[in-house]
Each structure stands twice: as C-alpha cells, then as structure tokens.
Write a protein that holds these residues in place. Structure first.
Motif, PDB file in Angstrom:
ATOM      1  N   MET A 113       0.632  -1.518  -0.367  1.00 42.47           N
ATOM      2  CA  MET A 113      -0.313  -0.283  -0.340  1.00 42.47           C
ATOM      3  C   MET A 113       0.666   0.913  -0.305  1.00 42.47           C
ATOM      4  SD  MET A 113      -3.234   1.248   1.968  1.00 42.47           S
ATOM      5  CE  MET A 113      -2.860  -0.379   3.457  1.00 42.47           C
ATOM      6  N   GLU A 114       0.463   2.236  -0.324  1.00 46.75           N
ATOM      7  CA  GLU A 114       1.120   3.188  -0.733  1.00 46.75           C
ATOM      8  C   GLU A 114       0.483   4.892  -0.257  1.00 46.75           C
ATOM      9  OE1 GLU A 114       4.116   2.510  -4.277  1.00 46.75           O
ATOM     10  OE2 GLU A 114       3.231   3.607  -5.004  1.00 46.75           O
ATOM     11  N   LYS A 115       1.107   5.477   0.264  1.00 49.94           N
ATOM     12  CA  LYS A 115       0.264   7.080   0.598  1.00 49.94           C
ATOM     13  C   LYS A 115       1.268   8.096  -0.227  1.00 49.94           C
ATOM     14  CE  LYS A 115      -1.401   5.633   4.800  1.00 49.94           C
ATOM     15  NZ  LYS A 115      -2.953   6.946   5.167  1.00 49.94           N
ATOM     16  N   ILE A 116       0.798   9.330  -0.485  1.00 48.84           N
ATOM     17  CA  ILE A 116       1.301   9.884  -1.330  1.00 48.84           C
ATOM     18  C   ILE A 116       1.121  11.169  -0.630  1.00 48.84           C
ATOM     19  CG2 ILE A 116       2.145  11.670  -3.361  1.00 48.84           C
ATOM     20  CD1 ILE A 116       1.070   9.110  -4.856  1.00 48.84           C
ATOM     21  N   ILE A 117       2.646  12.196  -0.224  1.00 49.97           N
ATOM     22  CA  ILE A 117       1.323  13.688   0.542  1.00 49.97           C
ATOM     23  C   ILE A 117       2.398  14.200   0.093  1.00 49.97           C
ATOM     24  CG2 ILE A 117       1.630  14.479   2.903  1.00 49.97           C
ATOM     25  CD1 ILE A 117       2.396  12.126   4.523  1.00 49.97           C
ATOM     26  N   TRP A 118       1.576  15.706  -0.081  1.00 51.39           N
ATOM     27  CA  TRP A 118       1.663  16.965  -0.934  1.00 51.39           C
ATOM     28  C   TRP A 118       2.245  17.965   0.546  1.00 51.39           C
ATOM     29  CZ3 TRP A 118      -1.129  21.366  -2.069  1.00 51.39           C
ATOM     30  CH2 TRP A 118      -0.366  22.130  -3.279  1.00 51.39           C
ATOM     31  N   ILE A 119       3.179  18.657   0.225  1.00 48.97           N
ATOM     32  CA  ILE A 119       3.709  19.385   1.474  1.00 48.97           C
ATOM     33  C   ILE A 119       4.191  20.791   0.582  1.00 48.97           C
ATOM     34  CG2 ILE A 119       5.125  20.748   3.539  1.00 48.97           C
ATOM     35  CD1 ILE A 119       5.504  17.600   3.937  1.00 48.97           C
ATOM     36  N   HIS A 120       3.313  22.021   0.687  1.00 43.83           N
ATOM     37  CA  HIS A 120       3.372  23.462   0.420  1.00 43.83           C
ATOM     38  C   HIS A 120       3.983  24.235   1.333  1.00 43.83           C
ATOM     39  CE1 HIS A 120       1.933  27.380  -1.430  1.00 43.83           C
ATOM     40  NE2 HIS A 120       2.813  26.777  -2.419  1.00 43.83           N
ATOM     41  N   ASN A 121       4.771  24.697   0.719  1.00 46.75           N
ATOM     42  CA  ASN A 121       5.608  25.522   2.545  1.00 46.75           C
ATOM     43  C   ASN A 121       5.560  26.992   1.543  1.00 46.75           C
ATOM     44  OD1 ASN A 121       6.345  27.409   4.395  1.00 46.75           O
ATOM     45  ND2 ASN A 121       8.498  25.873   4.105  1.00 46.75           N
ATOM     46  N   SER A 122       4.915  28.123   1.429  1.00 48.61           N
ATOM     47  CA  SER A 122       4.661  29.508   1.232  1.00 48.61           C
ATOM     48  C   SER A 122       5.993  30.465   1.928  1.00 48.61           C
ATOM     49  CB  SER A 122       3.576  30.028   1.102  1.00 48.61           C
ATOM     50  OG  SER A 122       2.474  30.143   2.639  1.00 48.61           O
ATOM     51  N   GLY A 123       6.263  29.985   2.566  1.00 46.60           N
ATOM     52  CA  GLY A 123       7.572  30.885   3.547  1.00 46.60           C
ATOM     53  C   GLY A 123       6.617  32.040   4.872  1.00 46.60           C
ATOM     54  N   HIS A 124       5.464  32.108   4.494  1.00 44.78           N
ATOM     55  CA  HIS A 124       4.989  32.940   5.158  1.00 44.78           C
ATOM     56  C   HIS A 124       3.847  32.033   6.430  1.00 44.78           C
ATOM     57  CE1 HIS A 124       6.280  36.347   3.298  1.00 44.78           C
ATOM     58  NE2 HIS A 124       5.662  35.410   1.636  1.00 44.78           N
ATOM     59  N   GLY A 125       4.448  31.089   6.818  1.00 48.43           N
ATOM     60  CA  GLY A 125       3.241  29.697   7.555  1.00 48.43           C
ATOM     61  C   GLY A 125       3.441  29.087   6.589  1.00 48.43           C
ATOM     62  N   GLY A 126       2.952  28.688   5.820  1.00 51.86           N
ATOM     63  CA  GLY A 126       2.477  27.808   5.012  1.00 51.86           C
ATOM     64  C   GLY A 126       1.701  26.442   5.019  1.00 51.86           C
ATOM     65  N   ILE A 127       2.173  25.315   4.760  1.00 56.36           N
ATOM     66  CA  ILE A 127       0.962  24.382   5.243  1.00 56.36           C
ATOM     67  C   ILE A 127       2.348  22.867   6.192  1.00 56.36           C
ATOM     68  CG2 ILE A 127      -0.213  21.821   4.263  1.00 56.36           C
ATOM     69  CD1 ILE A 127      -0.856  23.508   2.137  1.00 56.36           C
ATOM     70  N   ASN A 128       1.188  22.883   7.094  1.00 58.99           N
ATOM     71  CA  ASN A 128       2.849  21.538   8.078  1.00 58.99           C
ATOM     72  C   ASN A 128       2.688  20.778   8.262  1.00 58.99           C
ATOM     73  OD1 ASN A 128       4.645  20.984   9.489  1.00 58.99           O
ATOM     74  ND2 ASN A 128       4.684  22.592  11.382  1.00 58.99           N
ATOM     75  N   SER A 129       3.126  19.875   7.173  1.00 58.22           N
ATOM     76  CA  SER A 129       1.913  17.885   7.379  1.00 58.22           C
ATOM     77  C   SER A 129       3.571  17.192   7.921  1.00 58.22           C
ATOM     78  CB  SER A 129       1.952  17.360   6.372  1.00 58.22           C
ATOM     79  OG  SER A 129       1.210  18.396   5.530  1.00 58.22           O
ATOM     80  N   MET A 130       4.586  18.652   8.902  1.00 63.04           N
ATOM     81  CA  MET A 130       5.290  16.912   8.582  1.00 63.04           C
ATOM     82  C   MET A 130       4.954  16.108   9.848  1.00 63.04           C
ATOM     83  SD  MET A 130       7.775  17.220   6.750  1.00 63.04           S
ATOM     84  CE  MET A 130       8.560  15.988   7.832  1.00 63.04           C
ATOM     85  N   PRO A 131       3.893  16.901  10.920  1.00 66.72           N
ATOM     86  CA  PRO A 131       3.092  15.958  12.532  1.00 66.72           C
ATOM     87  C   PRO A 131       3.097  14.702  11.447  1.00 66.72           C
ATOM     88  CG  PRO A 131       3.034  18.311  12.991  1.00 66.72           C
ATOM     89  CD  PRO A 131       4.079  18.243  11.757  1.00 66.72           C
ATOM     90  N   GLU A 132       1.897  14.926  10.460  1.00 62.92           N
ATOM     91  CA  GLU A 132       1.344  13.471  10.546  1.00 62.92           C
ATOM     92  C   GLU A 132       2.176  12.834   9.016  1.00 62.92           C
ATOM     93  OE1 GLU A 132      -1.485  12.628   6.234  1.00 62.92           O
ATOM     94  OE2 GLU A 132      -1.299  14.860   6.762  1.00 62.92           O
ATOM     95  N   VAL A 133       3.257  13.001   8.818  1.00 58.92           N
ATOM     96  CA  VAL A 133       4.063  12.602   7.579  1.00 58.92           C
ATOM     97  C   VAL A 133       4.898  10.665   9.395  1.00 58.92           C
ATOM     98  CG1 VAL A 133       6.760  12.270   7.158  1.00 58.92           C
ATOM     99  CG2 VAL A 133       4.605  13.588   6.317  1.00 58.92           C
ATOM    100  N   ASN A 134       5.199  12.013  10.570  1.00 54.68           N
ATOM    101  CA  ASN A 134       6.299  11.819  11.281  1.00 54.68           C
ATOM    102  C   ASN A 134       5.022  10.631  12.206  1.00 54.68           C
ATOM    103  OD1 ASN A 134       8.957  13.050  11.607  1.00 54.68           O
ATOM    104  ND2 ASN A 134       8.083  14.587  12.258  1.00 54.68           N
TER     105      ASN A 134
END
Length: 56
Positions: free
Chosen positions: A1-22
C-alpha cells in the motif's frame, strides 16, 4: 500500500504536514520516494512530494 503526501510551504506559515508524516513513520510506514523543488520567484516557496509505503 502507498500514500502520497504533498507539502506546500509558502514561507509565510504554509502547510505543515510534518506531524502527519512523523506519525505515519512511527506507525511503520517508510519513505519510498521524496522529491522537492523551489517554486515561484521566492526561495522560501517550495513543494515536497513524499511517497510512503507499508508492507503487508
């Protein structure tokens, strides 16, 4: 099984998905592919694609 995670960081807060990845890594998922690149005219803008996989 695979999961794909997309993280976009705008430098102004952006989207932080690292807690989910961890959390997924702690559950036994492993990184199969990681790809990142800068976007736009600003060095702080970036995209990261992470493909995780988990054995059966």
């Amino acid at each position: 099984m695979e999961k794909i995670i997309w993280i976009h960081n705008s430098g102004h807060g952006g989207i932080n998905s690292m807690p989910e990845v961890n959390k997924l890594l702690q559950e036994g998922w492993r990184v199969k592919l990681l790809s990142s690149c800068a976007t736009g005219n600003y060095a702080s803008d970036s995209h990261v694609y992470i493909v995780l996989e988990k054995g059966r």
